[in-house]
Design an enzyme around this catalytic site. Structure first.
Site, PDB file in Angstrom:
ATOM      1  N   ASN A 109      53.050  39.910  47.857  1.00 52.34           N
ATOM      2  CA  ASN A 109      53.052  38.532  48.680  1.00 52.34           C
ATOM      3  C   ASN A 109      53.350  37.024  48.540  1.00 52.34           C
ATOM      4  OD1 ASN A 109      50.354  36.654  47.112  1.00 52.34           O
ATOM      5  ND2 ASN A 109      50.025  38.680  46.110  1.00 52.34           N
ATOM      6  N   ASP A 114      46.033  44.370  46.050  1.00 53.54           N
ATOM      7  CA  ASP A 114      44.787  45.522  45.816  1.00 53.54           C
ATOM      8  C   ASP A 114      44.938  47.143  44.952  1.00 53.54           C
ATOM      9  OD1 ASP A 114      43.116  43.278  46.573  1.00 53.54           O
ATOM     10  OD2 ASP A 114      43.087  43.716  48.306  1.00 53.54           O
ATOM     11  N   PRO A 145      43.111  48.088  38.790  1.00 56.43           N
ATOM     12  CA  PRO A 145      41.362  47.588  38.531  1.00 56.43           C
ATOM     13  C   PRO A 145      41.491  45.836  38.771  1.00 56.43           C
ATOM     14  CG  PRO A 145      43.809  47.499  36.640  1.00 56.43           C
ATOM     15  CD  PRO A 145      44.306  47.942  37.987  1.00 56.43           C
ATOM     16  N   ILE A 165      40.161  42.561  38.016  1.00 51.93           N
ATOM     17  CA  ILE A 165      40.662  41.875  36.393  1.00 51.93           C
ATOM     18  C   ILE A 165      39.631  40.936  36.686  1.00 51.93           C
ATOM     19  CG2 ILE A 165      42.063  40.581  35.056  1.00 51.93           C
ATOM     20  CD1 ILE A 165      44.727  41.349  37.313  1.00 51.93           C
ATOM     21  N   LYS A 215      31.207  38.107  48.126  1.00 53.06           N
ATOM     22  CA  LYS A 215      31.842  38.153  47.227  1.00 53.06           C
ATOM     23  C   LYS A 215      32.006  37.676  45.680  1.00 53.06           C
ATOM     24  CE  LYS A 215      36.175  38.689  48.055  1.00 53.06           C
ATOM     25  NZ  LYS A 215      37.617  38.661  48.693  1.00 53.06           N
ATOM     26  N   LYS A 251      31.681  40.597  42.622  1.00 60.02           N
ATOM     27  CA  LYS A 251      32.285  40.569  41.141  1.00 60.02           C
ATOM     28  C   LYS A 251      31.578  39.442  40.418  1.00 60.02           C
ATOM     29  CE  LYS A 251      36.084  40.006  43.775  1.00 60.02           C
ATOM     30  NZ  LYS A 251      38.036  40.730  43.488  1.00 60.02           N
TER      31      LYS A 251
HETATM   32  O1  C5P Z   1      38.946  40.937  46.120  1.00 57.80           O
HETATM   33  P1  C5P Z   1      39.724  39.983  46.184  1.00 57.80           P
HETATM   34  O2  C5P Z   1      40.896  39.856  46.139  1.00 57.80           O
HETATM   35  O3  C5P Z   1      39.365  38.884  47.413  1.00 57.80           O
HETATM   36  O4  C5P Z   1      38.467  39.028  45.385  1.00 57.80           O
HETATM   37  C1  C5P Z   1      40.221  37.517  45.156  1.00 57.80           C
HETATM   38  C2  C5P Z   1      39.896  36.866  43.375  1.00 57.80           C
HETATM   39  O5  C5P Z   1      39.589  38.126  42.406  1.00 57.80           O
HETATM   40  C3  C5P Z   1      40.581  36.467  42.701  1.00 57.80           C
HETATM   41  O6  C5P Z   1      39.877  35.444  42.134  1.00 57.80           O
HETATM   42  C4  C5P Z   1      41.752  37.534  41.984  1.00 57.80           C
HETATM   43  O7  C5P Z   1      42.002  37.057  41.930  1.00 57.80           O
HETATM   44  C5  C5P Z   1      41.046  38.029  41.952  1.00 57.80           C
HETATM   45  N1  C5P Z   1      40.726  39.686  41.839  1.00 57.80           N
HETATM   46  C6  C5P Z   1      41.612  40.069  40.609  1.00 57.80           C
HETATM   47  N2  C5P Z   1      42.148  41.495  40.417  1.00 57.80           N
HETATM   48  C7  C5P Z   1      42.170  42.343  41.591  1.00 57.80           C
HETATM   49  C8  C5P Z   1      42.062  41.626  42.899  1.00 57.80           C
HETATM   50  C9  C5P Z   1      41.164  40.213  43.106  1.00 57.80           C
HETATM   51  O8  C5P Z   1      41.438  39.778  39.357  1.00 57.80           O
HETATM   52  N3  C5P Z   1      42.967  43.307  41.661  1.00 57.80           N
END
Ligand code: C5P
Length: 405
Positions: free
Chosen positions: A209, A282, A310, A312, A342, A346
């Site tokens: 990306n 993702d 996963p 993280i 969100k 999370k």
């Molecule tokens: O779900 P989204 O990608 O919008 O979430 C963003 C937040 O989650 C960011 O802090 C990103 O670093 C973290 N993230 C993660 N692992 C993933 C997807 C997102 O740590 N697989």
């Protein structure tokens, strides 16, 4: 700017590294400081005062009896205006003078007459540095509260290699800026992810990306400047490692996940804050090929299958005794509502949303901080400035912990 309104007295002593002080004087001004140069007589043998006069726009002083200063009180006048004296380079001889309180020229007199902090960047041949008298002087100066910047180790102008090499101008400027930064994260262990991830399709292709890593690297730097111990787990990016930051490079989301978990699970693991800035993919390609995919005779495109990576941040936040977790999000609409959702999904106390979606690769940004109490905007600024504001927000939250979810 981090050195805005700071008035620095840059003292230059006799050593070949004096030419680097010219670059440093520019760098300090670029960060907002005003710079007044004072040189020893020996320094003028290596580089001319007009160079510094031109670079700083200020007259350069070398002589205790300079008639440009009223009452011959240069040693008082010049220090009273300074927020700090910075000696670059500091020769072995000058360190000895400082350690013994000698005041036989303008610069050493200024140092003795100062009522502000003194910083010094030693620069000398490795044998001079290692000699007992120099080491004794260094211990004395440290005990006297003088802040030594370096030296480093490496190639020396004399052709030898070893300890005594002066730090580079950008390293010195970083250390001087850190000296003036409130140490609001002192003693905190901070783990940060930054940059994109890269998910291979085959050995030469992959999905990634547009994340540049700039925001995450700026945050790593700001945390370090504020006294934190910072570990950065970085996806593929060409950015230089901020000074004093420990860095681990990874490529895929799973590697990033494992590197983060290693830091949390290690034998002496302690992480107080986890800041997840990385744009983690993702999905990964479940059927990635170990050899390069070739065009087929019938022209059929490859069939890629995706598997979920996963999360993280969510995994870290769900651990028992989790560090204070900060997430980042790029939402395009209804920022606050989606951000709150969100944040709760999370399980993190603080979510930072990018306002506007064209922030990838840019040098500035605008952020919305979302926590259990509501939201709060950090107006458009450079990523460096936003990172410093974010550190202040973080330090305030760590000092007064609010609900962790
Ligand atoms: O779900 P989204 O990608 O919008 O979430 C963003 C937040 O989650 C960011 O802090 C990103 O670093 C973290 N993230 C993660 N692992 C993933 C997807 C997102 O740590 N697989």
């Amino acid at each position: 700017m981090e050195l805005a309104k700071r008035h620095l007295l840059l003292g230059i002593t006799g050593g070949v590294a004096a030419y680097k002080a010219a670059e440093l004087s520019r760098e300090l001004q670029r960060r907002g400081a005003t710079v007044q140069v004072v040189m020893t007589e020996a320094a003028t043998r290596f580089i001319g005062p007009p160079t510094f006069q031109a670079l700083t726009g200020q007259p350069v002083f070398t002589d205790q009896w300079d008639p440009r200063i009223d009452n011959s009180m240069a040693h008082i006048e010049l220090t009273r205006r300074a927020d700090a004296i910075v000696i670059v380079p500091a020769s072995a001889d000058f360190l000895a003078k400082l350690a013994h309180g000698l005041a036989d020229d303008l610069l050493s007199t200024l140092c003795l007459a100062r009522n502000c902090p003194l910083l010094a960047a030693p620069a000398m041949n490795r044998e001079m540095w290692a000699q007992a008298p120099t080491q004794r002087n260094v211990r004395q100066l440290t005990a006297d509260g003088v802040r030594l910047l370096g030296p480093g180790s490496g190639d020396q102008a004399c052709g030898e290699t070893g300890m005594g090499r002066m730090l580079e101008p950008d390293e010195l400027a970083e250390d001087i800026a850190a000296f003036f930064t409130a140490q609001r994260l002192a003693g905190r262990e901070i783990l940060i992810t930054a940059g994109p991830t890269f998910e291979p399709i085959d050995p030469v292709r992959g999905i990634t990306n547009l994340s540049s890593g700039k925001m995450g690297f700026a945050i790593a730097r700001a945390c370090r400047q504020a006294g934190g111990q910072v570990t950065l787990v970085a996806g593929p990016t060409m950015l230089p490692t901020p000074r004093g930051v420990r860095r681990f490079d990874v490529r895929t989301a799973r590697q990033m996940h494992d590197a983060v978990m290693d830091r949390l699970d290690g034998p002496q693991a302690r992480v107080d804050v986890f800041i997840s800035v990385a744009a983690v993919a993702d999905w990964r390609i479940a059927n990635a090929s170990t050899s390069k995919l070739k065009k087929t005779a019938d022209g059929a495109p490859p069939q890629l299958q995706f598997a979920q990576n996963p999360d993280i941040l969510a995994s870290v936040a769900a651990r028992p005794g989790a560090p204070y977790c900060v997430g980042f999000a790029a939402e395009s609409e209804d920022l606050e509502r989606h951000g709150q959702e969100k944040r709760e999904r999370k399980g993190v106390p603080l979510l930072v949303a990018n306002i506007g979606h064209e922030t990838f690769g840019m040098d500035d940004n605008e952020l919305l901080l979302i926590d259990a109490g509501g939201s709060h905007r950090l107006p458009r600024a450079s990523k460096t400035e936003l990172a410093a504001s974010l550190v202040n927000e973080l330090a305030a939250r760590l000092a007064h912990p609010i609900a962790r979810s």
